[in-house]
Design a protein around this motif. Structure first.
Motif, PDB file in Angstrom:
ATOM      1  N   LYS A   7       3.142  -3.702   5.167  1.00  0.00           N
ATOM      2  CA  LYS A   7       2.621  -3.503   3.817  1.00  0.00           C
ATOM      3  C   LYS A   7       2.607  -2.034   3.389  1.00  0.00           C
ATOM      4  O   LYS A   7       2.235  -1.712   2.262  1.00  0.00           O
ATOM      5  CB  LYS A   7       1.191  -4.066   3.724  1.00  0.00           C
ATOM      6  N   LEU A   8       3.002  -1.155   4.230  1.00  0.00           N
ATOM      7  CA  LEU A   8       2.953   0.272   3.908  1.00  0.00           C
ATOM      8  C   LEU A   8       4.309   0.780   3.420  1.00  0.00           C
ATOM      9  O   LEU A   8       5.346   0.508   4.039  1.00  0.00           O
ATOM     10  CB  LEU A   8       2.520   1.064   5.136  1.00  0.00           C
ATOM     11  N   VAL A   9       4.279   1.498   2.291  1.00  0.00           N
ATOM     12  CA  VAL A   9       5.504   2.085   1.729  1.00  0.00           C
ATOM     13  C   VAL A   9       5.209   3.515   1.279  1.00  0.00           C
ATOM     14  O   VAL A   9       4.055   3.907   1.113  1.00  0.00           O
ATOM     15  CB  VAL A   9       6.031   1.272   0.516  1.00  0.00           C
ATOM     16  N   ILE A  10       6.268   4.282   1.095  1.00  0.00           N
ATOM     17  CA  ILE A  10       6.116   5.655   0.586  1.00  0.00           C
ATOM     18  C   ILE A  10       5.857   5.595  -0.917  1.00  0.00           C
ATOM     19  O   ILE A  10       6.593   4.944  -1.664  1.00  0.00           O
ATOM     20  CB  ILE A  10       7.384   6.485   0.867  1.00  0.00           C
ATOM     21  N   LEU A  11       4.804   6.268  -1.347  1.00  0.00           N
ATOM     22  CA  LEU A  11       4.506   6.357  -2.785  1.00  0.00           C
ATOM     23  C   LEU A  11       4.251   7.823  -3.138  1.00  0.00           C
ATOM     24  O   LEU A  11       3.178   8.206  -3.554  1.00  0.00           O
ATOM     25  CB  LEU A  11       3.302   5.483  -3.149  1.00  0.00           C
ATOM     26  N   GLN A  12       5.270   8.625  -2.912  1.00  0.00           N
ATOM     27  CA  GLN A  12       5.167  10.057  -3.201  1.00  0.00           C
ATOM     28  C   GLN A  12       5.431  10.271  -4.699  1.00  0.00           C
ATOM     29  O   GLN A  12       6.550  10.065  -5.173  1.00  0.00           O
ATOM     30  CB  GLN A  12       6.185  10.844  -2.384  1.00  0.00           C
TER      31      GLN A  12
ATOM     32  N   ILE B   9       0.866  -1.182   0.000  1.00  0.00           N
ATOM     33  CA  ILE B   9       0.000   0.000   0.000  1.00  0.00           C
ATOM     34  C   ILE B   9       0.901   1.231   0.000  1.00  0.00           C
ATOM     35  O   ILE B   9       1.794   1.367   0.844  1.00  0.00           O
ATOM     36  CB  ILE B   9      -0.916   0.024   1.229  1.00  0.00           C
ATOM     37  N   GLY B  10       0.677   2.124  -0.953  1.00  0.00           N
ATOM     38  CA  GLY B  10       1.521   3.307  -1.079  1.00  0.00           C
ATOM     39  C   GLY B  10       0.906   4.533  -0.437  1.00  0.00           C
ATOM     40  O   GLY B  10      -0.270   4.856  -0.651  1.00  0.00           O
TER      41      GLY B  10
END
Length: 985
Positions: free
Chosen positions: A153-158, A132-133
């Motif tokens: 499951k969390l990542v940076i999606l900037q 999940i971004g």
């Protein structure tokens, strides 16, 4: 830290290049980032290639979107994952279907769903490779979301799409252009958020500092993604490695084909031929180019089986192996072609083969290649925004009226007097220049690779129906994929059709061999056409510029034509070498002006660089560059490669080596300027020779079967001039021209004895379907005997039959066209206009008594102009005021260095600029007797009179001569008026 970056290959969305993205990353101390363009992989390979120079780890992927609504981002873990993503993208692009809301289970790629989508629409359990971004603006919502529990499951999606407010504005304009709407009406969901910008590495870490697990997850994903391709100089080719499936068998087959071709090309091959063949075969085998030759051989052998004409050219035309395999018809021994231009031990890329086919046959050749070989795709190309086009698009986006857009795009304005909106259009149109607008197809390039092409990029499926890779020729070569050039040209179709017409029209004279070039080279009638520049309609030698050059050179042989074919190229003329060549042709003493080394290198062309291989000769033997460096120099003279680091290094070495050799500075830079000005445009000698062969074939047909050849020319799109010019030439040669006739004409033009019947296809407003119905009905049931008979047999509207009547297609009825029009209106009035079948039973037609009508030749002329663009009688017949003198082109010699008053119909013009940027023009005219003459309008005259459009002009000027070529330097020129259209008078 950045896993969702866009370049301007996110078409009509992104705002800067992949190189600028790397520069931006370096400025912000980012050492790893992912390029994820929207439904596109065009920039991926160059991004990977250039990332090393910036010490940045490249990650590539795809931002999958439906109607620009983000679904998920795919990131390749490795090369296999990159192919998986390309397979998935290509499948949906080819079939033009939307992407599913959830991604498939990739084995070697990560999938990141945007946080917004997870909380709003996505109902699924995430797979191991799915994440999940979260963007910076999502952080407030994340604090309150249950997804916070999914720590791993969390990542940076900037996302990164802009660098500045100006980029953001450009983006919004691009989105408005893409949606074809006013900027003020651009929906929010069709544009990106202004926050999609890159910030410093430390700052983004700070933004997510309360969620250190998100930072760790993001870094972990980045560390698990590794992709690489070999971009080194000596990399192996990625083209199909073998033809037979076995390298040894390939070698044996090539040897066998050369042995079989030897007696066909050389009846008594001497030592020079055999030595050259051995040298080539040894090097071709050593360099692993055997399959490349065999693949080209298979393509042309299929063409031979089908009876297709072709011309093989390019640097490969310097090869005796290509000559023996019949890939080309150029004898490298006869022409002393430079072996190192074709191949050398330093070269990693195979030689170029450009194979021309008739435009009618090219599609089938392409189809054959796709069916015969595995892993085939067309090469992509990018259509970029140009200034005028950008002004037009932006003018519409800002809601400007058409006349204002026309003024801005034409440069007809004073910038300081423009209002705010107009200035914005100008400013942003300049920013849009060079940005890709859409992906197109390379003019001729086809890739045949060893591995699936989705290893390297996704493919589109354009209207032509063949998969097309999302990268261009430059990147393909960087990667080691070398294209096969399959081109379509009309010259070959003209030759083929002319022969067919001859076989039908004069079968007793059709026993010639069009490939007997040796015989044509010695034919005095053909050589006289070249010498006198009487080459109208003939391939590559009919333009005003070529006619001028041939006249000045007095060329009357094959080798002279080979040189002329390259001298005419833009670079040679630009460097001043074309004029110098002409001077040295006529003045033997002047040839000694060349440096002795230059004269020794290029004896045949008097020490002047004329051919592309001359660049290699000069670089290698004059400037002492290696052959490898010399080839870099040759390739770097045009296109993107000129700005490459490799080219800059070779340029510096060229100059330094010359200094080391003790050459004077003036000479060094004089030679360098010659190299730099034309190498990207010049032909290889073998290429010019291939063109000259085709020129001789067309000249043979023009000399002995001129009407057949001119009709074939018209049926294949003409040539340099408008169709009326070729019909005019046919009339001078004794042809009688007829307008289309429903009982004689075909869809295309036909020749019967010396009568040319124009085809139905010339009628601008006649439906193709109607023309087909007329011809098919006539073929099945015979000629039409009357207007009634035609109406009974062909379902046609009053509009369509009126076109035919007005152009005299019913002249055989011997009724006046006005009478026929009345009859047609009466007889079709009772029939539904949309009926689509011929009548089963003939209706009894009422005969009406009509008054007598009259029509004139002048009416016919205007009807012809309206129907197909020109009057068969010529425009001189419809002048308001008839010419007041009888001066003609044949009189120019008598007026040398004197003034002449003459009339001319403009058939060609060329606008150009002087060295100081002022506009001038060259015009080619037909006099009132049908002969051609040339003019020049220097800047003051062109500025005053602005020669632009076709028409008849009365002109006054001075007759001048240069090397026997006569022209008029215009002093005054006035366009003549035509009479009022008598149909409406």
């Amino acid at each position: 830290m950045y896993l969702n970056c866009h370049s301007y290959y996110s078409l009509r969305f992104g705002t800067f290049s992949e190189i600028e993205l790397l520069e931006l990353a370096k400025e912000n101390c980012v050492d790893s980032l992912a390029l994820t363009d929207i439904n596109n992989t065009s920039a991926c390979l160059n991004f990977i290639r250039k990332a090393k120079e910036y010490n940045i780890k490249p990650i590539v992927g795809i931002d999958f979107r439906n109607n620009h609504q983000q679904l998920y981002v795919g990131l390749a873990q490795n090369n296999k994952g990159y192919k998986e993503l390309n397979d998935f993208l290509s499948y949906h692009l080819h079939n033009k279907i939307a992407f599913p809301e959830t991604a498939p289970l990739f084995q070697n790629a990560f999938v990141i769903y945007p946080f917004k989508q997870i909380i709003e629409t996505l109902k699924k359990t995430l797979n191991t490779n799915e994440f999940i971004g979260v963007t910076i603006k999502d952080i407030p919502k994340l604090r309150l979301s249950k997804t916070l529990l999914l720590e791993n499951k969390l990542v940076i999606l900037q996302p990164v799409t802009f660098r500045s407010k100006k980029d953001f504005n450009t983006h919004r304009l691009l989105r408005a252009i893409d949606n074809n709407i006013l900027l003020s009406r651009l929906p929010e969901d069709q544009q990106a958020c202004f926050s999609e910008q890159m910030i410093h590495k430390d700052q983004i870490t700070k933004e997510f500092q309360e969620f250190d697990f998100i930072i760790r997850n993001t870094k972990k994903i980045g560390s698990q993604c590794t992709i690489d391709f070999d971009f080194s100089k000596n990399k192996p080719s990625l083209n199909q490695k073998t033809y037979t499936g076995d390298i040894q068998k390939d070698n044996e087959l090539l040897q066998k084909l050369c042995t079989e071709g030897l007696p066909y090309r050389y009846k008594n091959p001497g030592k020079k031929v055999k030595d050259r063949l051995k040298k080539e075969l040894d090097l071709i085998t050593k360099m692993n180019f055997v399959s490349y030759f065999l693949l080209n051989w298979r393509i042309i052998s299929y063409a031979q089986e089908q009876g297709y004409y072709y011309v093989g050219r390019g640097s490969g035309a310097n090869s005796i192996v290509a000559y023996l395999l019949k890939i080309t018809d150029v004898d490298p021994i006869e022409l002393d072609l430079y072996f190192e231009r074709f191949i050398n031990s330093h070269r990693t890329s195979p030689p170029d083969f450009d194979i021309d086919f008739s435009w009618r046959d090219r599609q089938d050749i392409t189809r054959f290649i796709f069916s015969e070989f595995n892993n085939v795709a067309l090469l992509g190309a990018y259509v970029t925004f140009h200034y005028k086009g950008a002004v037009r698009e932006l003018g519409k986006v800002f809601g400007l009226p058409k006349f204002e857009i026309d003024k801005l795009s034409g440069g007809d304005y004073d910038y300081n007097s423009l209002d705010h909106i107009h200035k914005l259009v100008i400013t942003y149109s300049q920013l849009l220049q060079g940005i890709p607008n859409y992906i197109s197809i390379h003019a001729s390039g086809i890739l045949i690779s060893e591995q699936p092409l989705h290893n390297y990029a996704a493919t589109d499926l354009p209207p032509k129906g063949f998969p097309t890779v999302q990268f261009d020729m430059i990147i393909a070569e960087d990667l080691g994929l070398y294209k096969f050039d399959i081109l379509g040209q009309r010259g070959l179709a003209k030759i083929k059709e002319a022969i067919n017409i001859i076989q039908y029209n004069q079968p007793e004279k059709a026993n010639f061999d069009i490939h007997d070039i040796e015989k044509f080279k010695k034919d005095p009638n053909i050589n006289a056409l070249i010498r006198d520049a009487k080459c109208l309609a003939c391939f590559y030698v009919e333009s005003p510029a070529m006619r001028m050059l041939l006249s000045k050179l007095k060329t009357d042989n094959y080798l002279g034509l080979v040189a002329a074919s390259s001298i005419i190229r833009p670079g040679v003329a630009k460097s001043g070498m074309m004029r110098e060549y002409i001077l040295r042709e006529h003045d033997k003493n002047r040839r000694n002006n060349s440096h002795p080394i230059m004269l020794d290198l290029m004896k045949d062309t008097y020490g002047i660089m004329v051919y592309q291989e001359d660049v290699i000769k000069v670089a290698h033997l004059f400037a002492k560059l290696t052959l490898d460096e010399a080839d870099v120099l040759r390739r770097g003279m045009s296109g993107k490669f000129r700005s490459r680091k490799e080219f800059k290094e070779v340029q510096q070495k060229f100059i330094q080596n010359c200094r080391n050799e003790g050459y004077e500075e003036q000479l060094i830079f004089e030679i360098w300027d010659q190299v730099a000005s034309f190498a990207g445009y010049a032909f290889p000698k073998g290429h010019s020779a291939s063109y000259a062969v085709e020129s001789y074939q067309s000249l043979f047909l023009k000399a002995y079967f001129p009407l057949e050849y001119l009709v074939a020319t018209l049926n294949n799109g003409g040539g340099f001039y408008r169709p009326e010019v070729y019909l005019h030439e046919a009339k001078l040669l004794g042809a009688i021209i007829h307008t289309p006739c429903i009982n004689v004409s075909h869809y295309e033009h036909i020749l019967k004895n010396n009568h040319i019947y124009l085809g139905l296809n010339i009628l601008r407003n006649l439906d193709h379907k109607t023309a087909e119905l007329i011809l098919s009905e006539r073929q099945i049931h015979g000629d039409y005997v009357s207007l009634n008979d035609f109406i009974d047999r062909v379902p046609i509207s009053i509009e369509q039959i009126s076109i035919l009547i007005k152009i005299d297609a019913f002249a055989f009825t011997q009724k006046n066209k006005h009478e026929l029009l009345w009859e047609a209106h009466f007889k079709l009035h009772s029939i539904s206009s949309n009926y689509d079948q011929p009548l089963l039973f003939k209706e009894k037609r009422t005969e009406y008594r009509l008054p007598e009508f009259a029509s004139s030749k002048l009416e016919d002329a205007f009807e012809q102009i309206e129907s197909f663009g020109f009057p068969i009688c010529g425009y001189y017949e419809i002048l308001t005021t008839k010419p007041v003198n009888q001066n003609r082109a044949n009189d120019l010699k008598a007026y040398l260095n004197k003034k002449i008053d003459i009339y001319g119909y403009l058939i060609a013009m060329k606008n150009t600029s002087t060295s100081n940027g002022k506009r001038m023009a060259f015009g080619t005219f037909l006099d009132q007797f049908g002969d051609v003459f040339d003019t020049v309008l220097f800047p003051p005259v062109q500025e005053k009179y602005k020669l632009r459009h076709k028409g008849i002009y009365r002109m006054y000027g001075k007759v001048v001569e240069e090397f026997g070529f006569l022209s008029i330097e215009i002093i005054k020129i006035v366009k003549q008026d035509y009479i009022q259209d008598p149909r409406y008078a």
